[in-house]
Design a protein around this motif. Structure first.
Motif, mmCIF file in Angstrom:
data_model
loop_
_atom_site.group_PDB
_atom_site.id
_atom_site.type_symbol
_atom_site.label_atom_id
_atom_site.label_comp_id
_atom_site.label_asym_id
_atom_site.label_seq_id
_atom_site.Cartn_x
_atom_site.Cartn_y
_atom_site.Cartn_z
ATOM 1 N N PHE A 101 -19.774 -14.442 5.662
ATOM 2 C CA PHE A 101 -19.142 -15.680 5.191
ATOM 3 C C PHE A 101 -17.694 -15.468 4.751
ATOM 4 O O PHE A 101 -17.414 -14.678 3.852
ATOM 5 C CB PHE A 101 -19.941 -16.285 4.033
ATOM 6 C CG PHE A 101 -19.344 -17.549 3.494
ATOM 7 C CD1 PHE A 101 -19.282 -18.701 4.275
ATOM 8 C CD2 PHE A 101 -18.806 -17.594 2.211
ATOM 9 C CE1 PHE A 101 -18.720 -19.872 3.791
ATOM 10 C CE2 PHE A 101 -18.243 -18.761 1.718
ATOM 11 C CZ PHE A 101 -18.201 -19.899 2.508
ATOM 12 N N SER A 324 -30.438 -23.883 -2.084
ATOM 13 C CA SER A 324 -31.052 -24.565 -0.924
ATOM 14 C C SER A 324 -30.078 -24.686 0.240
ATOM 15 O O SER A 324 -30.489 -24.814 1.383
ATOM 16 C CB SER A 324 -31.529 -25.968 -1.319
ATOM 17 O OG SER A 324 -32.590 -25.870 -2.222
ATOM 18 N N ARG A 325 -28.774 -24.684 -0.063
ATOM 19 C CA ARG A 325 -27.781 -24.881 1.011
ATOM 20 C C ARG A 325 -27.727 -23.678 1.950
ATOM 21 O O ARG A 325 -27.154 -23.782 3.035
ATOM 22 C CB ARG A 325 -26.410 -25.161 0.401
ATOM 23 C CG ARG A 325 -25.830 -23.998 -0.368
ATOM 24 C CD ARG A 325 -24.572 -24.417 -1.107
ATOM 25 N NE ARG A 325 -24.873 -25.449 -2.104
ATOM 26 C CZ ARG A 325 -23.962 -26.231 -2.668
ATOM 27 N NH1 ARG A 325 -22.701 -26.124 -2.322
ATOM 28 N NH2 ARG A 325 -24.297 -27.126 -3.577
ATOM 29 N N PHE A 326 -28.306 -22.569 1.542
ATOM 30 C CA PHE A 326 -28.312 -21.387 2.409
ATOM 31 C C PHE A 326 -29.536 -21.491 3.322
ATOM 32 O O PHE A 326 -30.591 -20.932 3.046
ATOM 33 C CB PHE A 326 -28.319 -20.106 1.574
ATOM 34 C CG PHE A 326 -27.173 -20.059 0.605
ATOM 35 C CD1 PHE A 326 -25.876 -19.823 1.052
ATOM 36 C CD2 PHE A 326 -27.363 -20.289 -0.745
ATOM 37 C CE1 PHE A 326 -24.801 -19.821 0.177
ATOM 38 C CE2 PHE A 326 -26.298 -20.283 -1.635
ATOM 39 C CZ PHE A 326 -25.012 -20.050 -1.167
ATOM 40 N N VAL A 329 -28.248 -23.226 8.756
ATOM 41 C CA VAL A 329 -27.810 -24.297 9.658
ATOM 42 C C VAL A 329 -26.301 -24.269 9.892
ATOM 43 O O VAL A 329 -25.838 -24.327 11.017
ATOM 44 C CB VAL A 329 -28.245 -25.687 9.127
ATOM 45 C CG1 VAL A 329 -27.647 -26.806 9.978
ATOM 46 C CG2 VAL A 329 -29.771 -25.789 9.117
ATOM 47 N N ARG A 330 -25.531 -24.162 8.808
ATOM 48 C CA ARG A 330 -24.082 -24.347 8.945
ATOM 49 C C ARG A 330 -23.256 -23.071 8.756
ATOM 50 O O ARG A 330 -22.143 -22.963 9.255
ATOM 51 C CB ARG A 330 -23.578 -25.412 7.957
ATOM 52 C CG ARG A 330 -24.164 -26.771 8.176
ATOM 53 C CD ARG A 330 -23.924 -27.718 7.013
ATOM 54 N NE ARG A 330 -24.166 -27.105 5.722
ATOM 55 C CZ ARG A 330 -25.366 -26.839 5.234
ATOM 56 N NH1 ARG A 330 -26.448 -27.139 5.921
ATOM 57 N NH2 ARG A 330 -25.508 -26.258 4.070
ATOM 58 N N PHE A 331 -23.750 -22.117 7.971
ATOM 59 C CA PHE A 331 -22.993 -20.899 7.698
ATOM 60 C C PHE A 331 -23.978 -19.856 7.188
ATOM 61 O O PHE A 331 -25.134 -20.168 6.906
ATOM 62 C CB PHE A 331 -21.897 -21.143 6.639
ATOM 63 C CG PHE A 331 -22.438 -21.763 5.375
ATOM 64 C CD1 PHE A 331 -23.036 -20.980 4.398
ATOM 65 C CD2 PHE A 331 -22.390 -23.142 5.189
ATOM 66 C CE1 PHE A 331 -23.564 -21.549 3.259
ATOM 67 C CE2 PHE A 331 -22.927 -23.714 4.042
ATOM 68 C CZ PHE A 331 -23.510 -22.919 3.082
ATOM 69 N N TYR A 345 -35.649 -22.080 9.067
ATOM 70 C CA TYR A 345 -35.550 -22.029 7.604
ATOM 71 C C TYR A 345 -36.227 -20.778 7.058
ATOM 72 O O TYR A 345 -35.656 -20.032 6.264
ATOM 73 C CB TYR A 345 -36.239 -23.248 6.984
ATOM 74 C CG TYR A 345 -35.477 -24.554 7.089
ATOM 75 C CD1 TYR A 345 -34.081 -24.582 7.110
ATOM 76 C CD2 TYR A 345 -36.156 -25.767 7.137
ATOM 77 C CE1 TYR A 345 -33.399 -25.792 7.189
ATOM 78 C CE2 TYR A 345 -35.484 -26.972 7.214
ATOM 79 C CZ TYR A 345 -34.103 -26.978 7.242
ATOM 80 O OH TYR A 345 -33.441 -28.170 7.306
#
Lengths: 488, 481
Positions: A101, A324-326, A329-331, A345
């Motif tokens: 990241f 939860s954002r990890f 999906v996006r990064f 997931y």
């Protein structure tokens, strides 16, 4: 080339040397990079070292100094905990999840240092997502304590503490959710300050527990910490929880005399579980304060025994949502060839997170579940208010509260790895200030078995200047903060 | 058995703010995928939300518009669930302390009385992005342009009893939010989305039946059909000995087919808790006072004014005040034309009919309110008859001229009001129809009234519609004796 003694200089002295042209920022930066090369393969304080960027920044700083536009910290080589997003440099948060990241934005804290003209040597090791008190939970391996390399440096800001103690950076940034600045500062013999919640912007600082997280300086002295906090503190419209409140010059009040200072000693902090040798260090430090004219009074913080329980509900609950954002999906980490969404997931998160992070996500999700919310989360919030009230009441009679930072000195790497509860109890003296939103600081106050021990000082909300003044006066009459690990 | 349906609605209203509820990214519709999603909307680590004050103001305006309680301290919470178009893994919404508390909306019924629908509450929340399941070779694409768009979710009490009532309520709500200027009302673009909760019970029974929720209906037509379909399904199911299960359903308006999406058992535990990144929103009285002072005229008040000041009947006033663009159009055309009743007839009649035939909204009408007003003025001052006016309107619609006067002039449609000229035409008509004249003269008074219509028609035809119909009538009666 600067001689070795330059690493012993305070930030104020370095600032003078740079301005006087006795040393250039490029020379200083190169020599720190050399030291990192020499020592850090073993100490493992850095996740990322940025030699090219650092030298480029040093060159710009030298030009700025010549042009007479330097701030007090222009040209001084620092390093930042790898929790602060830095544009163009990997920000891992100590996790495999973010090993790839690179943020397209800069945290407010590091942006402030950039604007002040400091040099960024690199990004410092930490417990994964700041969860831990030993720096053993890093994807990048444990950090060693420079005082004894079999020992932990403390955590989660273990890389910061080791880097400052081993003179691999002039000072560093850390973050503190339940003691993650103060406890490693105590174990590595440096000065670390957790400001009042809302004093320093959290923008761009990867969240562990949003209502508890706060960034602060980790430095060799209270005076250095004051200079660092001058850069870090302030309102930021990008953080809704950041307070719009004037920032004093924290160096201006360092020399106020302490005569008449009222110190409170919570009886609950000198109870079972506290290493008697650590207690002695704290008692000796209090004796020094008495010599400086302070008065000492025993006080009570009745909810102390509830702090760990409340903290280990609230912090994991917030973390369970924050993380939860990890999701792959996006990064961040994504598993190979997911068969469907659920597989994406489960494997991305299963592979990307370490076991302590998974533990806390599960505990947090459980505490928030339907049917358990009132018993855990709601009750913990109630306790939190009571804990805060304890402190507010205590501060009606005293100016600062003092006690141990951690119940023991640093312990051997691996010795508590299978006992999370013992590990959690190590936070007992530090987490109450996070729950109450208060500023707290650890200053080196003695040694036990060749390992440093810190004194914790707690002040009312937004009284960081008082903490730094009280710490600085102690450091004028003691030299614990000037002790240095051997072979460094 | 006689059955009664019980209907409650949940409505997602997209607020017309320029930027998103927690970030500075634009909310404009229709941009290229993911070009209007900033780091906050993408849920990148370390980013933080900051509440858009304008969204708070719009929610407060809604509260004031439906005479609701305002919660002076309201709290954002996190609703946790995983979905690819939900970037943070939680939706920031309100649960325990929503910004707008209990209120009400009154809707007119066919018998002229008002029916009150109670609003349980309305809360602020962020919208999710969109998952795109086509054109990605078996994978799904994610567009996060919509993520973070501010919504208010309005929740009614189960106060409606049939689809017509529910639609009447929905239309009223549409009128309220568009009048307030807090929503663009573009339902086809998803600016207002309706979820309908439907249950049935034997007539007279107090206890509610098991309800189902049909989600995301985005037109009044689909909503009416979906409700009726669901009511029928439930009644049939029960009458056949089955039981309704609590479930979420989807209705496809294009195919008119509804299907089950998930049952109650499959529902998530959302693990709500107060969002620690946002402080409670505190509403000062001064802020409410300022908003109250700036409130536009609401549909209720406008309707009353249309009746009292413009002399419209109750039905016309209701229809014309129901939707803000229609109401504005009507008022502008009435003002320009100098006759509210004529304007009402034209807006609800010829204009509505032509818009409908062309599948256009009133805001897209090629004939502006001012131009229609110009036409109405010419009817009012007898320059043209109502019949000719329709020709003029058609020409205006087709763009054959920019004003009614221009078309009347160009096409020579000015009404003939010269007595001599009309008499000449009448004489010709009578001369050409001697048999009818004889019949007329032989008939008694009662029949003559009807028979005169024939001569009027012939005269109008001969004048190509331009003769003033009133004068034709008068002169004919005189000549026929």
């Amino acid at each position: 080339m600067p001689n070795t003694s330059v690493y012993e200089k305070s930030l104020a002295e370095l600032s003078r040397s740079l301005k006087a042209g006795e040393v250039s920022s490029v020379e200083l930066t190169q020599s720190y990079l050399d030291r990192i090369n020499t020592f850090d393969n073993d100490l493992n304080a850095f996740i990322t070292v940025c030699p090219d960027l650092a030298l480029e920044q040093a060159k710009a700083a030298d030009e700025r100094i010549v042009a007479g536009q330097a701030t007090p910290l222009t040209g001084i080589p620092l390093a930042h905990k790898d929790i602060f997003c830095t544009e163009g440099i990997k920000t891992s948060c100590g996790s495999k999840m973010l090993d790839n990241f690179i943020a397209p934005y800069e945290s407010t804290v590091t942006a402030n240092f950039k604007a002040a003209g400091t040099v960024n040597l690199g990004k410092l090791n930490m417990d994964e997502f700041a969860m831990g008190g030993s720096n053993e939970n890093s994807f990048y391996g444990p950090v060693k304590n420079p005082w004894n390399r079999d020992m932990i440096p403390g955590g989660s800001s273990g890389g910061s503490a080791t880097a400052v103690a081993a003179r691999l950076a002039a000072a560093a940034t850390g973050t503190d959710t339940g003691g993650s600045i103060r406890q490693p500062a105590s174990m590595c013999g440096i000065t670390g300050l957790k400001p009042t919640y809302g004093r320093v912007s959290r923008w761009g600082m990867i969240a562990f527990a949003s209502s508890l997280d706060q960034a602060g300086p980790m430095a060799r002295s209270a005076e250095d910490a004051a200079m660092m906090l001058n850069i870090m503190a302030g309102f930021d419209p990008k953080d809704s929880t950041c307070m719009d409140r004037a920032v004093p010059d924290y160096t201006a009040t360092l020399n106020e005399p302490l005569k008449g200072l009222r110190i409170g000693l919570p009886k609950e902090y000198f109870a079972e579980g506290l290493d008697s040798r650590v207690e002695q260090v704290v008692r000796d430090a209090i004796a020094e304060y008495k010599k400086l004219g302070a008065t000492v009074k025993e006080i009570s913080l009745p909810q102390t025994h509830h702090c760990v329980a409340a903290y280990y509900v609230i912090a994991p609950a917030e973390a369970s949502a924050n993380l939860s954002r990890f999701d792959g999906v996006r990064f961040g980490h994504r598993c190979e060839d997911p068969t469907d969404l659920e597989d994406l997931y489960k494997r991305s998160r299963g592979e990307g997170f370490g076991s302590e992070v998974k533990n806390r996500i599960m505990v947090g999700a459980y505490a928030l579940s339907a049917g358990y919310y009132d018993a855990y989360y709601a009750k913990a919030q109630k306790l939190r208010r009571m804990i805060r009230d304890d402190f507010l009441k205590a501060f009606e009679d005293v100016d600062v509260i003092m006690g141990p930072t951690a119940p023991t000195p640093a312990f051997p790497i691996g010795s508590k790895a299978d006992d999370p509860v013992a590990m959690y109890l190590g936070d007992i003296f530090t987490i109450s200030t996070n729950l109450a939103g208060l500023p707290g600081m650890s200053v080196p106050a003695g040694m036990v078995d060749g390992l440093p021990v810190g004194l914790q000082i707690i002040a009312p909300h937004f009284e960081e200047a008082r903490l730094l003044n009280v710490g600085h006066q102690f450091q004028l009459v003691t030299d614990w903060h000037q002790q240095k690990p051997e072979a460094i | 058995m006689q059955w009664e349906a019980v209907i409650g609605l949940e409505i997602h209203v997209q607020l017309a703010t320029k930027t998103k509820i927690f970030s500075g990214a634009s909310t404009a519709f229709g941009a290229e995928a993911n070009t209007q999603a900033c780091a906050v909307d993408l849920g990148l680590p370390g980013t933080l939300p900051v509440v858009n004050d304008e969204a708070i103001n719009m929610a407060l305006k809604f509260g004031l518009g439906i005479d609701a309680e305002i919660n002076k301290i309201n709290v954002f919470e996190r609703k946790n669930y995983f979905y690819p178009d939900l970037p943070k893994g939680y939706q920031t919404t309100q649960l325990e302390k929503p910004i707008v508390g209990a209120g009400h909306v009154d809707i007119p019924q066919e018998d002229g009385t008002l029916h009150r629908v109670r609003i349980h509450h309305a809360h602020l929340e962020e919208d999710a992005g969109k998952s795109l399941h086509e054109d990605f070779h078996g994978m799904s694409g994610i567009d996060l342009n919509r993520a973070g768009t501010p919504l208010i979710e309005i929740v009614t009490e189960p106060d409606m009893r049939n689809a017509k009532q529910a639609v009447a309520f929905a239309r009223k709500l549409h009128a309220i939010v568009t009048t307030l200027g807090i929503c663009d009302g573009e339902m086809a673009q998803g600016s207002m989305r309706f979820d309908v909760n439907v249950s049935v019970r034997p007539m007279g029974q107090e206890e509610l039946g098991t309800r189902t929720e049909t989600k995301n209906l985005n037109s009044f037509k689909f909503m009416e059909r979906a409700i009726n379909k669901e009511i029928e399904r439930q009644i049939e199911l029960i009458e056949d000995g089955g039981t309704v299960i609590q479930e979420t359903r989807l209705y496809n308006g294009d195919t008119d087919v509804a299907r089950s999406m998930r049952s109650k058992e499959e529902a998530n535990d959302y693990r709500y808790f107060p969002c620690p990144d946002l402080l409670p929103v505190v509403i000062e009285d001064s802020r409410l006072e300022k908003l109250r002072a700036d409130m536009p005229e609401m549909p209720e008040a406008r309707k009353a004014r249309f009746i009292s000041d413009l002399g419209l009947g109750d039905y016309d006033a209701e229809v014309l005040s129901g939707e803000v663009t229609t109401a504005n159009y009507f008022e502008a055309s009435a003002k320009a034309g100098g006759d509210a009743k004529l304007a009402a007839n034209w807006v609800m009649g010829e204009l509505a009919k032509t818009l409908n035939q062309n599948d256009l909204e009133i805001k897209d009408s090629p004939v502006s309110a001012e131009v229609l007003g110009g036409l109405i003025a010419r009817i009012k001052d007898n320059t043209i008859s109502g019949k000719i006016a329709k020709q003029v309107f058609e020409a205006l619609w087709k763009g054959e001229g920019s004003t009614a006067d221009e078309i009347i002039e160009k096409k020579g449609l000015k009404q003939v009001t010269d007595t001599g000229a009309i008499e000449a035409i009448i004489d010709e008509v009578l001369a050409n129809n001697p048999a009818q004249v004889e019949q007329y003269k032989a008939a008694d008074e009662a029949k003559r009234g009807k028979m005169v219509g024939f001569f009027v028609g012939q005269t109008m035809k001969a004048s190509k519609g331009k003769a003033n119909p009133g004068m034709v009538n008068q002169l004919l009666k005189k000549k026929l004796g």
